[in-house]
Write a protein that holds these residues in place. Structure first.
Motif, short mmCIF file in Angstrom:
data_model
loop_
_atom_site.label_atom_id
_atom_site.label_comp_id
_atom_site.label_asym_id
_atom_site.label_seq_id
_atom_site.Cartn_x
_atom_site.Cartn_y
_atom_site.Cartn_z
N CYS A 1 -1.18 3.57 -4.10
CA CYS A 1 -0.47 3.08 -5.27
C CYS A 1 0.90 3.74 -5.36
O CYS A 1 1.06 4.93 -5.08
CB CYS A 1 -1.28 3.38 -6.54
SG CYS A 1 -0.57 2.67 -8.02
N LYS B 1 -5.67 4.12 -2.22
CA LYS B 1 -5.93 2.92 -1.42
C LYS B 1 -6.32 1.77 -2.33
O LYS B 1 -7.19 1.93 -3.19
CB LYS B 1 -7.08 3.22 -0.45
CG LYS B 1 -7.39 2.09 0.51
CD LYS B 1 -8.54 2.49 1.44
CE LYS B 1 -8.95 1.35 2.34
NZ LYS B 1 -7.87 0.87 3.23
N PHE B 2 -5.66 0.63 -2.15
CA PHE B 2 -5.98 -0.54 -2.96
C PHE B 2 -7.44 -0.97 -2.75
O PHE B 2 -7.90 -1.10 -1.62
CB PHE B 2 -5.06 -1.71 -2.60
CG PHE B 2 -5.33 -2.94 -3.42
CD1 PHE B 2 -4.64 -3.19 -4.59
CD2 PHE B 2 -6.32 -3.84 -3.03
CE1 PHE B 2 -4.91 -4.32 -5.35
CE2 PHE B 2 -6.59 -4.97 -3.79
CZ PHE B 2 -5.89 -5.21 -4.95
N CYS C 1 -7.43 0.85 -9.86
CA CYS C 1 -6.60 1.81 -10.61
C CYS C 1 -5.89 1.14 -11.78
O CYS C 1 -5.27 1.81 -12.60
CB CYS C 1 -5.58 2.48 -9.69
SG CYS C 1 -4.22 1.40 -9.17
N CYS D 1 -5.90 -3.81 -8.82
CA CYS D 1 -6.66 -2.75 -8.14
C CYS D 1 -7.58 -2.04 -9.14
O CYS D 1 -7.37 -2.12 -10.34
CB CYS D 1 -5.67 -1.75 -7.56
SG CYS D 1 -6.42 -0.31 -6.77
N CYS E 1 -4.39 6.80 -7.23
CA CYS E 1 -5.00 5.84 -6.30
C CYS E 1 -4.37 5.95 -4.91
O CYS E 1 -3.17 5.80 -4.74
CB CYS E 1 -4.82 4.42 -6.86
SG CYS E 1 -5.28 3.13 -5.71
N HIS F 1 1.28 -1.47 -4.49
CA HIS F 1 0.64 -0.61 -3.48
C HIS F 1 1.41 -0.74 -2.17
O HIS F 1 1.97 -1.80 -1.88
CB HIS F 1 -0.83 -0.99 -3.29
CG HIS F 1 -1.68 -0.67 -4.47
ND1 HIS F 1 -1.61 -1.38 -5.64
CD2 HIS F 1 -2.62 0.29 -4.68
CE1 HIS F 1 -2.47 -0.87 -6.52
NE2 HIS F 1 -3.09 0.14 -5.96
ZN LIG Z 1 -4.70 1.23 -6.82
#
Ligand SMILES: [Zn+2]
Ligand SMILES: [Zn+2]
Length: 196
Positions: free
Chosen positions: A142, A151-152, A127, A125, A149, A134
Motif C-alpha cells: 500500500c 500486499k494487496f 486495508c 484491499c 499493508c 498499491h
Molecule cells: Zn492494502
C-alpha cells in the motif's frame, strides 16, 4: 416386522465459511466453498433434494463465535447431510440476525482470493485502500505511508443461481441449545462428545 437400518445423517463441515448478502430483495445465507465443482455437486446431490419447508437453520452463539447449523429432510436420505461450522461473529452476521425477518434464500457461494493482478483499479484491499493505491513495483504494498499493508489482498464471492427458501431460522445462546433438537444434536455430536 420391518427393521429400520437408517443411520443418522452425517455432519459436514468441509466448507470455508458463510456469507450473508442482500440479493433479490431477501437476505441470503450463503455457505462458501473454494471449489466450484464441489459446491455444484453438493447442491445437486444433497441440497436440491431437500424439502424446502423442512430446512432448519440455527445460529448458536457462544462468546464472540457462533455455530452455523443447517439440516433438512431429504427426498433421498442416502445422500443427505447436515452442515455445521463454528465461525467468528461478523458485521454481516449481525446484519442478517437483525434483518432476516423470518426467512432467507439459501444459496451456495464460491469464495476466491484476489490479488493486485486480478482486480480493477477501484477494488478495495483488506486495508481499506483501493487497488490503484498499491504499488506493483513494491510487491503490491500500500502506498499510504500510515498504512501497514504490505500486499494487496481482497476476495470475491460469486453466488450460484439455484436457491431454496428457508423459513425456519432461530438464534440461540449455547446455554439454551438443549431447547432446540437440531442445535442440541449438533453440539452433542460435534462438541460435547469430543471433550473428553
Ligand atoms: Zn492494502
Ligand atoms: Zn492501505
Amino acid at each position: 416386522m420391518i427393521l429400520s437400518h437408517q443411520s443418522p445423517v452425517p455432519w459436514f463441515d468441509d466448507f470455508v465459511g458463510v456469507a450473508y448478502r442482500y440479493y433479490d430483495l431477501r437476505m441470503n445465507v450463503v455457505p462458501l466453498f473454494s471449489d466450484r465443482k464441489q459446491a455444484t455437486n453438493l447442491w445437486h446431490d444433497t441440497i436440491n433434494r431437500w424439502l424446502d419447508h423442512s430446512i432448519r437453520v440455527r445460529f448458536v452463539e457462544t462468546g464472540d463465535d457462533y455455530w452455523f447449523i443447517m439440516a433438512a429432510d431429504s427426498q433421498n436420505p442416502q445422500t443427505n447431510m447436515s452442515f455445521f461450522k463454528m465461525l467468528p461473529k461478523s458485521e454481516n452476521y449481525e446484519r442478517f440476525k437483525k434483518g432476516h425477518d423470518g426467512e432467507a434464500y439459501l444459496r451456495l457461494g464460491i469464495y476466491s482470493d484476489k490479488y493486485l493482478k486480478d482486480v480493477k483499479k477501484d477494488a478495495v484491499c483488506k486495508c481499506g485502500h483501493v487497488a490503484e493505491d498499491h504499488d506493483k513495483n513494491d510487491e503490491d504494498a500500500c502506498l499510504y505511508e500510515v498504512c501497514k499493508c504490505r500486499k494487496f489482498e481482497s476476495f470475491q464471492v460469486n453466488l450460484l443461481k439455484k436457491k431454496k427458501i428457508v423459513t425456519d431460522i432461530a438464534f440461540l445462546e449455547e446455554k439454551n441449545a438443549k431447547d432446540d433438537s437440531l442445535a442440541w444434536n449438533c453440539l452433542n455430536v460435534n462438541k460435547y462428545s469430543k471433550i473428553k
